[in-house]
Write a protein that holds these residues in place. Structure first.
Motif, PDB file in Angstrom:
ATOM      1  N   THR A   1      19.566  55.101  75.375  1.00  0.00           N
ATOM      2  CA  THR A   1      19.976  56.655  75.717  1.00  0.00           C
ATOM      3  C   THR A   1      18.400  57.299  75.909  1.00  0.00           C
ATOM      4  OG1 THR A   1      20.915  58.146  74.548  1.00  0.00           O
ATOM      5  CG2 THR A   1      19.473  57.029  73.132  1.00  0.00           C
ATOM      6  N   ARG A   2      18.737  58.556  76.116  1.00  0.00           N
ATOM      7  CA  ARG A   2      17.551  59.536  76.418  1.00  0.00           C
ATOM      8  C   ARG A   2      16.977  59.892  75.426  1.00  0.00           C
ATOM      9  NH1 ARG A   2      20.686  62.814  81.101  1.00  0.00           N
ATOM     10  NH2 ARG A   2      19.457  64.393  80.728  1.00  0.00           N
ATOM     11  N   CYS A   3      15.527  59.293  74.804  1.00  0.00           N
ATOM     12  CA  CYS A   3      15.224  59.887  73.627  1.00  0.00           C
ATOM     13  C   CYS A   3      14.006  60.532  74.071  1.00  0.00           C
ATOM     14  CB  CYS A   3      14.587  58.462  73.023  1.00  0.00           C
ATOM     15  SG  CYS A   3      15.727  57.279  72.346  1.00  0.00           S
ATOM     16  N   GLN A   4      13.776  61.729  73.216  1.00  0.00           N
ATOM     17  CA  GLN A   4      12.695  62.717  73.373  1.00  0.00           C
ATOM     18  C   GLN A   4      11.727  62.347  71.899  1.00  0.00           C
ATOM     19  OE1 GLN A   4      11.662  64.405  76.082  1.00  0.00           O
ATOM     20  NE2 GLN A   4      13.452  63.895  76.990  1.00  0.00           N
ATOM     21  N   GLY A   5      11.085  61.417  72.016  1.00  0.00           N
ATOM     22  CA  GLY A   5      10.343  61.262  70.724  1.00  0.00           C
ATOM     23  C   GLY A   5      11.431  60.358  69.941  1.00  0.00           C
ATOM     24  N   SER A   6      11.556  61.138  68.588  1.00  0.00           N
ATOM     25  CA  SER A   6      12.743  60.531  67.768  1.00  0.00           C
ATOM     26  C   SER A   6      13.964  61.274  67.944  1.00  0.00           C
ATOM     27  CB  SER A   6      12.043  60.577  66.423  1.00  0.00           C
ATOM     28  OG  SER A   6      12.176  61.854  65.874  1.00  0.00           O
ATOM     29  N   HIS A   7      14.117  62.343  68.923  1.00  0.00           N
ATOM     30  CA  HIS A   7      15.446  62.966  68.832  1.00  0.00           C
ATOM     31  C   HIS A   7      16.266  62.540  70.012  1.00  0.00           C
ATOM     32  CE1 HIS A   7      13.396  66.232  66.508  1.00  0.00           C
ATOM     33  NE2 HIS A   7      12.031  66.139  67.135  1.00  0.00           N
ATOM     34  N   PHE A   8      17.346  62.056  69.545  1.00  0.00           N
ATOM     35  CA  PHE A   8      18.324  61.668  70.758  1.00  0.00           C
ATOM     36  C   PHE A   8      19.908  62.004  70.011  1.00  0.00           C
ATOM     37  CE2 PHE A   8      16.710  58.289  67.748  1.00  0.00           C
ATOM     38  CZ  PHE A   8      17.901  57.836  67.142  1.00  0.00           C
ATOM     39  N   VAL A   9      20.823  62.088  70.734  1.00  0.00           N
ATOM     40  CA  VAL A   9      22.019  62.452  70.442  1.00  0.00           C
ATOM     41  C   VAL A   9      22.850  61.537  69.870  1.00  0.00           C
ATOM     42  CG1 VAL A   9      22.368  64.312  72.171  1.00  0.00           C
ATOM     43  CG2 VAL A   9      22.888  62.234  72.682  1.00  0.00           C
ATOM     44  N   ASP A  10      23.934  61.565  69.275  1.00  0.00           N
ATOM     45  CA  ASP A  10      24.892  60.761  68.859  1.00  0.00           C
ATOM     46  C   ASP A  10      24.308  59.993  67.549  1.00  0.00           C
ATOM     47  OD1 ASP A  10      27.157  61.587  70.346  1.00  0.00           O
ATOM     48  OD2 ASP A  10      26.730  60.276  71.857  1.00  0.00           O
ATOM     49  N   LYS A  11      23.549  60.480  66.779  1.00  0.00           N
ATOM     50  CA  LYS A  11      22.756  59.544  65.824  1.00  0.00           C
ATOM     51  C   LYS A  11      23.776  59.158  64.731  1.00  0.00           C
ATOM     52  CE  LYS A  11      17.897  61.009  65.688  1.00  0.00           C
ATOM     53  NZ  LYS A  11      16.883  61.847  65.007  1.00  0.00           N
ATOM     54  N   GLY A  12      24.869  59.847  64.430  1.00  0.00           N
ATOM     55  CA  GLY A  12      25.912  59.463  63.433  1.00  0.00           C
ATOM     56  C   GLY A  12      26.625  58.117  64.195  1.00  0.00           C
ATOM     57  N   TYR A  13      26.953  58.202  65.261  1.00  0.00           N
ATOM     58  CA  TYR A  13      27.733  56.901  65.780  1.00  0.00           C
ATOM     59  C   TYR A  13      26.925  55.849  66.021  1.00  0.00           C
ATOM     60  CZ  TYR A  13      29.793  54.311  69.909  1.00  0.00           C
ATOM     61  OH  TYR A  13      30.240  53.182  70.462  1.00  0.00           O
ATOM     62  N   TYR A  14      25.628  56.025  66.241  1.00  0.00           N
ATOM     63  CA  TYR A  14      24.799  55.054  66.460  1.00  0.00           C
ATOM     64  C   TYR A  14      24.368  54.445  64.965  1.00  0.00           C
ATOM     65  CZ  TYR A  14      23.828  56.792  71.168  1.00  0.00           C
ATOM     66  OH  TYR A  14      24.180  57.218  72.373  1.00  0.00           O
ATOM     67  N   ARG A  15      24.341  55.223  64.175  1.00  0.00           N
ATOM     68  CA  ARG A  15      24.119  54.699  62.712  1.00  0.00           C
ATOM     69  C   ARG A  15      25.109  53.615  62.316  1.00  0.00           C
ATOM     70  NH1 ARG A  15      26.499  56.651  58.128  1.00  0.00           N
ATOM     71  NH2 ARG A  15      26.955  58.789  59.469  1.00  0.00           N
ATOM     72  N   LYS A  16      26.613  54.290  62.525  1.00  0.00           N
ATOM     73  CA  LYS A  16      27.719  53.501  62.220  1.00  0.00           C
ATOM     74  C   LYS A  16      27.365  51.989  63.000  1.00  0.00           C
ATOM     75  CE  LYS A  16      30.480  57.349  61.041  1.00  0.00           C
ATOM     76  NZ  LYS A  16      31.336  58.090  61.431  1.00  0.00           N
ATOM     77  N   LEU A  17      27.097  52.046  64.443  1.00  0.00           N
ATOM     78  CA  LEU A  17      26.973  50.972  64.979  1.00  0.00           C
ATOM     79  C   LEU A  17      26.111  49.742  64.586  1.00  0.00           C
ATOM     80  CD1 LEU A  17      26.940  52.009  68.818  1.00  0.00           C
ATOM     81  CD2 LEU A  17      28.610  50.445  67.787  1.00  0.00           C
ATOM     82  N   THR A  18      24.911  50.303  64.008  1.00  0.00           N
ATOM     83  CA  THR A  18      23.822  49.528  63.446  1.00  0.00           C
ATOM     84  C   THR A  18      24.560  49.054  62.074  1.00  0.00           C
ATOM     85  OG1 THR A  18      21.872  51.503  64.295  1.00  0.00           O
ATOM     86  CG2 THR A  18      21.628  49.702  62.424  1.00  0.00           C
ATOM     87  N   GLN A  19      24.998  49.886  61.353  1.00  0.00           N
ATOM     88  CA  GLN A  19      25.559  49.218  60.322  1.00  0.00           C
ATOM     89  C   GLN A  19      26.553  48.350  60.298  1.00  0.00           C
ATOM     90  OE1 GLN A  19      26.446  53.154  58.492  1.00  0.00           O
ATOM     91  NE2 GLN A  19      24.684  53.147  57.192  1.00  0.00           N
ATOM     92  N   TYR A  20      27.533  48.402  61.355  1.00  0.00           N
ATOM     93  CA  TYR A  20      28.408  47.447  61.610  1.00  0.00           C
ATOM     94  C   TYR A  20      27.777  46.007  62.215  1.00  0.00           C
ATOM     95  CZ  TYR A  20      32.949  45.480  63.129  1.00  0.00           C
ATOM     96  OH  TYR A  20      33.981  44.499  63.173  1.00  0.00           O
ATOM     97  N   GLY A  21      26.960  46.317  63.227  1.00  0.00           N
ATOM     98  CA  GLY A  21      26.503  45.200  63.854  1.00  0.00           C
ATOM     99  C   GLY A  21      25.666  44.225  62.688  1.00  0.00           C
ATOM    100  N   ARG A  22      24.999  44.896  61.580  1.00  0.00           N
ATOM    101  CA  ARG A  22      24.211  44.060  60.584  1.00  0.00           C
ATOM    102  C   ARG A  22      25.157  43.403  59.802  1.00  0.00           C
ATOM    103  NH1 ARG A  22      21.127  48.609  58.161  1.00  0.00           N
ATOM    104  NH2 ARG A  22      19.902  48.456  59.907  1.00  0.00           N
ATOM    105  N   LYS A  23      26.167  43.849  59.470  1.00  0.00           N
ATOM    106  CA  LYS A  23      27.348  42.937  58.856  1.00  0.00           C
ATOM    107  C   LYS A  23      27.628  41.580  59.583  1.00  0.00           C
ATOM    108  CE  LYS A  23      29.631  46.823  56.642  1.00  0.00           C
ATOM    109  NZ  LYS A  23      30.667  47.509  56.414  1.00  0.00           N
ATOM    110  N   HIS A  24      27.520  41.734  60.885  1.00  0.00           N
ATOM    111  CA  HIS A  24      27.930  40.678  61.754  1.00  0.00           C
ATOM    112  C   HIS A  24      26.835  39.865  62.344  1.00  0.00           C
ATOM    113  CE1 HIS A  24      32.431  41.382  61.791  1.00  0.00           C
ATOM    114  NE2 HIS A  24      31.722  42.593  61.512  1.00  0.00           N
TER     115      HIS A  24
END
Length: 363
Positions: free
Chosen positions: A12-35
């Motif tokens: 995605t397009r990051c400006q430092g630690s700033h990027f959009v859709d953090k809530g969605y990506y957090r859930k993707l991260t957590q679901y991926g970790r389970k698998h």
């Protein structure tokens, strides 16, 4: 299987630690970790091809943390195209050309290119509005034939820059949203001044012109249907959810970023159309959204998900308005559809897992 082969990078397009859709990506991260899949977010500008490392962010212990990761074997492209995309494009293309990397799907190019692909389908073509590249003669021709036209930017999103031009007593009524997504409406009395407005409004960008379709309810509320289709854990296309987006009566579009709201499809159709027409509309939407991703993929190459925007005019005719390869998911939260909301988040990880199995012949 090595660690980087079990990793999924969200580009995605990051400006430092700033990027959009953090809530969605957090859930993707957590679901991926389970698998057993490590999911992290990175900017294509932060890839070091010599060391095969990338600076990125991973959600751990309740917060986004920066880290250095091996270049992932799989990439989920969420790098939205816009005015500043040119700063990212060379890096994206280098990743796309790397034989050790698989993209879950490749982003679609502009609306015109997508239209040129879809119009070759005998199933889809009758449901595509007549579309031309915007020139003053093309606008004239559309106005003369239909009495009203829509102009839209080839690379626009969220209804920004979409304008209706309608013949009216005393001239032309022009309404829509400007580049700042602010609604406007004005009367332009002379053809010469209309041409000057269009030239100024579209300066520096390419636009399309289409007939204006009556995509609104009987009381003038604009609406469209968002259908999210995604690849599942078996690599097959599946409809995740469908919802109606309603715009403000003062607007010509129904985009949520323009202040719209969402409602479930079935109840909306039954409220606004007779039952026989509802049955036909539902059948046509199913037919189009079943055909479109497979047909588009044949011309375009691999895709992972599509947001298909469908219009329904006042006579119950169904139109394909737009196709987005980086769709949002807000609409399913707004209509309180937890199943669609869950699948919209989990399907990309399931498909990534499928591709990982394919790469190594099972594990």
């Amino acid at each position: 299987m090595t660690a980087n082969q079990r990793s999924l990078g969200i580009m995605t397009r990051c400006q430092g630690s700033h990027f959009v859709d953090k809530g969605y990506y957090r859930k993707l991260t957590q679901y991926g970790r389970k698998h057993g899949i490590r999911v992290f977010v990175f900017s294509p500008r932060q890839v070091d091809f010599s060391s095969r490392k990338v600076n990125g962010f991973e959600f751990r212990n309740g917060a986004w943390q920066s880290n250095v990761f091996p270049i992932p074997a799989l990439i989920y492209d969420r790098c939205f195209v816009g005015p500043s995309y040119r700063h990212y494009k060379p890096f994206v293309e280098k990743l796309q050309n790397d034989r050790n990397i698989t993209f879950l799907g490749h982003g679609l190019s502009g609306k015109w290119q997508v239209h040129q692909m879809l119009v070759k389908s005998a199933v889809l073509a009758p449901h595509l509005p007549p579309t031309d590249l915007l020139t003053l003669p093309a606008l004239d021709g559309t106005l003369n034939k239909y009495g009203a036209a829509i102009i839209k930017p080839m690379a626009g999103t969220h209804g920004i820059g979409v304008v209706r031009i309608k013949e009216a007593r005393g001239g032309y009524e022009v309404s829509g949203r400007n580049r700042e997504n602010q609604p406007f409406r004005r009367l332009i009395r002379e053809k010469k001044k209309l041409k000057a407005f269009v030239a100024s409004f579209t300066a520096g960008r390419k636009f399309l012109v289409q007939p204006y379709l009556e995509l609104h309810t009987s009381d003038g509320t604009p609406f469209d249907v968002r259908v999210l289709v995604q690849k599942n854990g078996q690599g097959n296309w599946e409809t995740t959810g469908r919802a109606v987006r309603l715009g403000d009566k003062q607007s010509i579009t129904s985009n949520l970023h323009g202040g719209g709201k969402a409602v479930p499809l079935a109840s909306f159709l039954s409220k606004h159309f007779p039952s026989a027409i509802v049955t036909r509309i539902d059948h046509v939407i199913h037919k189009l959204t079943d055909e479109l991703p497979r047909f588009l993929e044949q011309s375009h190459g691999r895709l992972v998900e599509l947001g298909i925007d469908v219009g329904i005019d006042t006579k119950g005719n169904v139109w394909i308005i737009e196709v987005n390869s980086r769709p949002g998911r807000t609409v399913f939260r707004m209509i309180d559809d937890p199943t669609a909301q869950l699948h919209s988040i989990t399907q990309p990880v399931r498909y990534a897992n499928y591709l990982m199995k394919e790469r190594v012949g099972g594990y």
